[in-house]
Design a protein around this motif. Structure first.
Motif, PDB file in Angstrom:
ATOM      1  N   ILE A 119       0.863  -1.185   0.000  1.00  0.00           N
ATOM      2  CA  ILE A 119       0.000   0.000   0.000  1.00  0.00           C
ATOM      3  C   ILE A 119       0.896   1.231   0.000  1.00  0.00           C
ATOM      4  O   ILE A 119       1.787   1.361   0.837  1.00  0.00           O
ATOM      5  N   ARG A 120       0.680   2.116  -0.951  1.00  0.00           N
ATOM      6  CA  ARG A 120       1.455   3.351  -1.025  1.00  0.00           C
ATOM      7  C   ARG A 120       0.638   4.494  -0.447  1.00  0.00           C
ATOM      8  O   ARG A 120      -0.475   4.770  -0.900  1.00  0.00           O
ATOM      9  N   ARG A 121       1.200   5.134   0.550  1.00  0.00           N
ATOM     10  CA  ARG A 121       0.500   6.236   1.230  1.00  0.00           C
ATOM     11  C   ARG A 121       1.024   7.586   0.748  1.00  0.00           C
ATOM     12  O   ARG A 121       2.226   7.815   0.687  1.00  0.00           O
ATOM     13  N   TYR A 122       0.091   8.477   0.450  1.00  0.00           N
ATOM     14  CA  TYR A 122       0.387   9.857   0.079  1.00  0.00           C
ATOM     15  C   TYR A 122      -0.160  10.742   1.188  1.00  0.00           C
ATOM     16  O   TYR A 122      -1.372  10.735   1.463  1.00  0.00           O
ATOM     17  N   ARG A 123       0.698  11.512   1.827  1.00  0.00           N
ATOM     18  CA  ARG A 123       0.307  12.287   3.013  1.00  0.00           C
ATOM     19  C   ARG A 123       0.070  13.742   2.645  1.00  0.00           C
ATOM     20  O   ARG A 123       0.953  14.430   2.122  1.00  0.00           O
ATOM     21  N   SER A 124      -1.124  14.213   2.955  1.00  0.00           N
ATOM     22  CA  SER A 124      -1.486  15.589   2.626  1.00  0.00           C
ATOM     23  C   SER A 124      -0.770  16.597   3.519  1.00  0.00           C
ATOM     24  O   SER A 124      -0.394  17.678   3.079  1.00  0.00           O
ATOM     25  N   ASP A 125      -0.595  16.238   4.795  1.00  0.00           N
ATOM     26  CA  ASP A 125       0.068  17.137   5.751  1.00  0.00           C
ATOM     27  C   ASP A 125       0.689  16.284   6.854  1.00  0.00           C
ATOM     28  O   ASP A 125       0.022  15.959   7.842  1.00  0.00           O
ATOM     29  N   PRO A 126       1.953  15.885   6.694  1.00  0.00           N
ATOM     30  CA  PRO A 126       2.598  15.033   7.704  1.00  0.00           C
ATOM     31  C   PRO A 126       2.604  15.642   9.100  1.00  0.00           C
ATOM     32  O   PRO A 126       2.714  14.914  10.089  1.00  0.00           O
ATOM     33  N   ALA A 127       2.482  16.976   9.182  1.00  0.00           N
ATOM     34  CA  ALA A 127       2.503  17.643  10.485  1.00  0.00           C
ATOM     35  C   ALA A 127       1.104  17.874  11.040  1.00  0.00           C
ATOM     36  O   ALA A 127       0.946  18.566  12.052  1.00  0.00           O
ATOM     37  N   ALA A 128       0.094  17.322  10.406  1.00  0.00           N
ATOM     38  CA  ALA A 128      -1.287  17.555  10.834  1.00  0.00           C
ATOM     39  C   ALA A 128      -1.503  17.064  12.260  1.00  0.00           C
ATOM     40  O   ALA A 128      -0.994  16.008  12.663  1.00  0.00           O
ATOM     41  N   VAL A 129      -2.269  17.837  13.005  1.00  0.00           N
ATOM     42  CA  VAL A 129      -2.639  17.476  14.376  1.00  0.00           C
ATOM     43  C   VAL A 129      -4.056  16.923  14.341  1.00  0.00           C
ATOM     44  O   VAL A 129      -4.975  17.571  13.861  1.00  0.00           O
TER      45      VAL A 129
END
Length: 376
Positions: A119-129
């Motif tokens: 599964i390949r993950r694309y992160r919109s905002d790695p710093a998201a809280v």
């Protein structure tokens, strides 16, 4: 230009620089005025069922035809070369997929029914809280071709423009793995994401499932499965299903399958071969709801759906039929009819013009639904 187009379909060995050359072709087609594109195609503007074919796509299809590229597959019947077909699709999608959005990407592994599932993950905002919404994406390719790299540009675009984390699933392909292997992998991927949502920073009740073509069929089947599972045990349901020109009846005999059986990239011969490689010898009939979701007995209780159909797609009519069947079952449906588009257009935004505008409309429609969920 015609030599490059020929290599796109895998009729000849693909050079390492093929994606770059294909991208150059896309740039040339992008800057051509609509009238010139039609003129260069050597034909009058094509209009079917009141839908004018997008001029850039008309020229693109003419180039394919003039260089002997007749469909998605290399070879025909029992002589289909699956490896070359996969390479041809990969190079075409990479070449015409447009620039990749700069998002963070990581490769994950989940337990699958036959071993580890990529599964390949694309992160919109790695710093998201806090938890973020997610999209589980099942790629197209007739259950035979297509892979994570083919859909890398699209998944990056969806991640960036929608502000969601995208999880692209590397499910097993035919003919090495017959039906229902792909279905089992996709169900396992969805359940894994729901089960591990907290650890992944994903909101379990805001997961969209989506896919195109074969991936659209898998999307439909996963929503059926999740609904049925939730009747017997706790399992969060998808908040939305995105069905992009889906296969809904493996053995369909519709007008669009006849009308667009040749000349519009996906051919009738391609579909027959895909069905044979995926279903024949699997123990499943072509009418089994796991490969023909329109034939499921019960379509009620499913999440809201966005159904995309293309005017010049052999799968157009069965997609429309599935949208109508969902409505009849009480499911909320948004049906976008992209009249001038062909099958596969979401992979070709590098052609610009109407193709890019159509993809942008798909993305904005999904975004509007997600915003609606937030407001609710």
């Amino acid at each position: 230009m015609t030599d490059v187009i020929a290599r796109m379909g895998g009729r000849r060995p693909l050079a390492r620089e093929a994606p770059r050359a294909i991208r150059l072709v896309g740039k040339v087609l992008t800057v051509l005025p609509a009238r010139l594109a039609v003129l260069l195609s050597g034909r009058r503007p094509i209009v079917v069922d009141g839908n004018p074919l997008d001029p850039t796509l008309q020229l693109f299809l003419t180039l394919l035809r003039r260089t002997g590229v007749t469909g998605m597959l290399t070879g025909s019947g029992d002589a289909v070369d699956v490896a070359k077909s996969r390479a041809g699709m990969r190079d075409t999608c990479i070449g015409l997929g447009g620039p990749g959005a700069p998002v963070e990407v990581e490769n994950l592994s989940a337990p699958g029914p036959a071993g580890p599932l990529g599964i390949r993950r694309y992160r919109s905002d790695p710093a998201a809280v806090g938890a973020v919404p997610a999209l589980v994406y099942f790629h197209g390719g007739g259950f035979v071709v297509g892979d994570l790299d083919c859909y890398d540009a699209l998944c990056r675009r969806l991640c960036r423009d929608l502000g969601v984390d995208v999880f692209s699933v590397d499910y097993r392909l035919a003919p090495q793995h017959k039906a229902p292997a792909a279905v089992e992998d996709c169900c396992a991927a969805y359940e894994w994401l729901v089960t591990h949502a907290a650890d992944l920073g994903v909101c379990a009740d805001r997961i969209v499932v989506g896919g195109d073509s074969a991936g659209g069929a898998l999307t439909a089947v996963v929503t059926h499965w999740a609904r049925d599972q939730a009747r017997n045990r706790p399992l969060a349901q998808p908040c939305l299903q995105l069905l992009i020109y889906p296969v809904t009846v493996m053995t369909a005999q519709t007008r669009s399958r006849t009308l667009f059986a040749a000349g519009y990239l996906l051919t009738g011969a391609d579909m027959d071969t895909f069905a044979r490689l995926y279903v024949e010898g699997s123990g499943l009939a072509g009418t089994d709801p796991r490969v023909s979701p329109l034939l499921a007995r019960d379509l009620s209780g499913l999440p809201p759906a966005i159904v995309i159909t293309a005017g010049y797609d052999p799968l157009r009519d069965e997609g429309e039929q599935y949208a109508e069947a969902l409505v009849q079952a009480g499911v909320s449906v948004t049906h976008l009819q992209m009249g001038g588009m062909i099958h596969g257009f979401i992979n070709f935004p590098g052609l610009g013009g109407g193709v890019e505008r159509s993809l942008a409309e798909v993305i904005s429609t999904v975004g509007a639904h997600l915003q609606g969920f937030e407001a609710g």
